[in-house]
Design a protein around this motif. Structure first.
Motif, PDB file in Angstrom:
ATOM      1  N   GLN A 133      34.970  33.092  29.130  1.00 38.26           N
ATOM      2  CA  GLN A 133      35.906  34.215  29.247  1.00 38.26           C
ATOM      3  C   GLN A 133      35.485  35.153  30.373  1.00 38.26           C
ATOM      4  OE1 GLN A 133      36.461  36.405  25.648  1.00 38.26           O
ATOM      5  NE2 GLN A 133      37.833  37.931  26.603  1.00 38.26           N
ATOM      6  N   ALA A 134      34.166  35.444  30.448  1.00 34.22           N
ATOM      7  CA  ALA A 134      33.678  36.314  31.515  1.00 34.22           C
ATOM      8  C   ALA A 134      33.940  35.702  32.885  1.00 34.22           C
ATOM      9  CB  ALA A 134      32.191  36.590  31.316  1.00 34.22           C
ATOM     10  N   ASP A 136      36.380  33.584  33.622  1.00 31.55           N
ATOM     11  CA  ASP A 136      37.819  33.657  33.890  1.00 31.55           C
ATOM     12  C   ASP A 136      38.220  35.063  34.323  1.00 31.55           C
ATOM     13  OD1 ASP A 136      38.022  31.004  33.238  1.00 31.55           O
ATOM     14  OD2 ASP A 136      38.705  31.370  31.168  1.00 31.55           O
ATOM     15  N   GLU A 137      37.645  36.082  33.705  1.00 33.07           N
ATOM     16  CA  GLU A 137      37.954  37.461  34.090  1.00 33.07           C
ATOM     17  C   GLU A 137      37.483  37.756  35.514  1.00 33.07           C
ATOM     18  OE1 GLU A 137      36.172  39.810  31.097  1.00 33.07           O
ATOM     19  OE2 GLU A 137      37.756  39.446  29.596  1.00 33.07           O
ATOM     20  N   ARG A 139      37.257  35.539  37.949  1.00 36.10           N
ATOM     21  CA  ARG A 139      38.188  34.861  38.855  1.00 36.10           C
ATOM     22  C   ARG A 139      39.486  35.644  38.994  1.00 36.10           C
ATOM     23  NH1 ARG A 139      39.335  29.078  36.888  1.00 36.10           N
ATOM     24  NH2 ARG A 139      40.660  29.166  38.767  1.00 36.10           N
ATOM     25  N   ALA A 140      39.979  36.191  37.861  1.00 35.60           N
ATOM     26  CA  ALA A 140      41.209  36.983  37.909  1.00 35.60           C
ATOM     27  C   ALA A 140      41.007  38.236  38.751  1.00 35.60           C
ATOM     28  CB  ALA A 140      41.655  37.339  36.493  1.00 35.60           C
ATOM     29  N   ALA A 141      39.842  38.874  38.610  1.00 36.99           N
ATOM     30  CA  ALA A 141      39.555  40.074  39.404  1.00 36.99           C
ATOM     31  C   ALA A 141      39.519  39.747  40.895  1.00 36.99           C
ATOM     32  CB  ALA A 141      38.237  40.681  38.945  1.00 36.99           C
ATOM     33  N   GLN A 144      43.142  39.428  42.062  1.00 37.95           N
ATOM     34  CA  GLN A 144      43.752  40.749  42.176  1.00 37.95           C
ATOM     35  C   GLN A 144      43.265  41.479  43.424  1.00 37.95           C
ATOM     36  OE1 GLN A 144      42.803  42.627  38.457  1.00 37.95           O
ATOM     37  NE2 GLN A 144      44.529  41.675  37.359  1.00 37.95           N
TER      38      GLN A 144
END
Length: 380
Positions: A133-134, A136-137, A139-141, A144
């Motif tokens: 999860q960390a 994935d977060e 990668r999303a950051a 963005q």
């Protein structure tokens, strides 16, 4: 009375009597034949011509672009001359870019930080040092941050206000030092493409119906490629040197005017046509192969307002005939009924003749036969 006196008195009497007798012998009346009036005639013939319709219209720019700011800021420079030609992509204004340059640097830093963290988590997640999860977060950051960086680049690029199309630019509504904002209602300037240029003309729907009836009945034939050609007459009465072509016709009738809008496009290399000018357009409506065109000099009106023609019959007598005219074609009438090929129409000496009178026909000198050879005339 003395004999000498009587003789002297009788001599004048005898002299007068002799003179009267001599005059009476030589003055016998002679009958003179009535003089036959001479009239000028034109022999009616059928000919081919293109029927054109003259319609009023106005010019419109081929393209119109209102220049508005995409970002907020103070105008620093105006980089064009009002009324000049500009090319697509040319810079028109410069908005203060300092704020957007700083925003771009901040976005680059955020992108670098987010990218570094995502790369580190990619290694650690394989050893299960961080959770999925960390990772994935992270990668999303990074995504963005990349989007924010792209937006910052776009905003910085928008500080250079560019021309969206090529054309002639009008007056500037803002000056250096003015504050502009994204999406404002007032345009900073307007660019209009004038070459080519549109001409929008209106035609009554009843004329379209009449034209369609003539085509369906065979009285007119479709003009083929010529139907797409349009010519212009300018406001001062002069003819526009370039020929245009018909683009399209509206699919609906204007309920307020009962007319249909037709659009033509014209080349305008010299910028003679400007948007909003009033013009007259001549459009080809159809062709007729057996049209009878009668000179206007030979057509009059009777007290009831009907068109009347005076003809010379085979025995050189005058015949009056009521005819039907559709429209003027140059200096002639387009006749739909009443005249036949070979008829001799009187165009000279109409004031001297009456129906049934004997006349002497000669070729008319008051008709320009060159005008009869024209195959395309405008509707009057």
């Amino acid at each position: 009375m003395p004999v000498k006196s009587v003789r002297a008195a009788l001599i004048p009497l005898f002299t007068v009597t002799a003179l009267l007798s001599a005059c009476g012998d030589s003055a016998e009346p002679t009958a003179q034949a009535p003089k036959i009036p001479q009239v000028g005639v034109v022999t009616i013939s059928a000919q081919d011509f293109l029927l054109t319709t003259e319609l009023p219209g106005r010019t419109k720019a081929f393209r119109v672009a209102e220049v508005r700011p995409q970002v907020n800021g103070i105008i620093q420079k105006r980089l064009f001359e009002e009324g000049s030609e500009v090319k697509a992509g040319a810079q028109l204004y410069q908005i203060d870019a300092s704020v957007y340059e700083a925003a771009l640097k901040s976005a680059e830093a955020t992108r670098l930080s987010a990218g570094t963290l995502a790369d580190r988590y990619e290694i650690l997640v394989k050893d299960r040092a961080v959770s999925q999860q960390a990772y994935d977060e992270a990668r999303a950051a990074r995504l963005q941050a990349e989007a924010a960086l792209e937006r910052a680049k776009i905003d910085l690029r928008y500080t250079r206000v560019l021309a969206p199309i090529s054309g002639r630019i009008g007056r500037s509504a803002v000056t250096e030092g003015a504050l502009v904002s994204s999406g404002q209602a007032q345009a900073m300037a307007t660019i209009q493409q004038l070459d080519p240029i549109y001409v929008d003309v209106t035609q009554p729907s009843r004329d379209l119906l009449a034209l369609r009836r003539d085509l369906d009945a065979g009285r007119l034939q479709r003009a083929g490629d010529n139907a797409a050609k349009v010519t212009l007459q300018l406001e001062d009465g002069s003819e526009y040197e370039h020929e245009g072509r018909l683009e399209f016709s509206e699919v609906s009738v204007d309920s307020s005017t009962g007319s249909v809008t037709l659009r033509a496009v014209f080349p305008n290399p010299d910028r003679i046509l400007l948007p909003g000018m009033f013009v007259h357009a001549q459009l080809v409506a159809g062709s007729r192969s057996d049209a009878i065109l009668a000179p206007q000099q030979g057509v009059t009106r009777n007290p009831r307002g009907l068109a009347v023609a005076m003809l010379v019959t085979d025995d050189n007598k005058v015949e009056q005939r009521i005819i039907q005219t559709e429209r003027t074609v140059g200096n002639r009438w387009l006749v739909s009924d009443g005249l036949n090929v070979g008829d001799r129409l009187i165009t000279e000496g109409l004031h001297m003749v009456q129906p049934g009178m004997q006349v002497e026909p000669v070729p008319a000198a008051n008709v320009d036969n060159a005008g009869a050879a024209n195959t395309a005339e405008q509707e009057g």
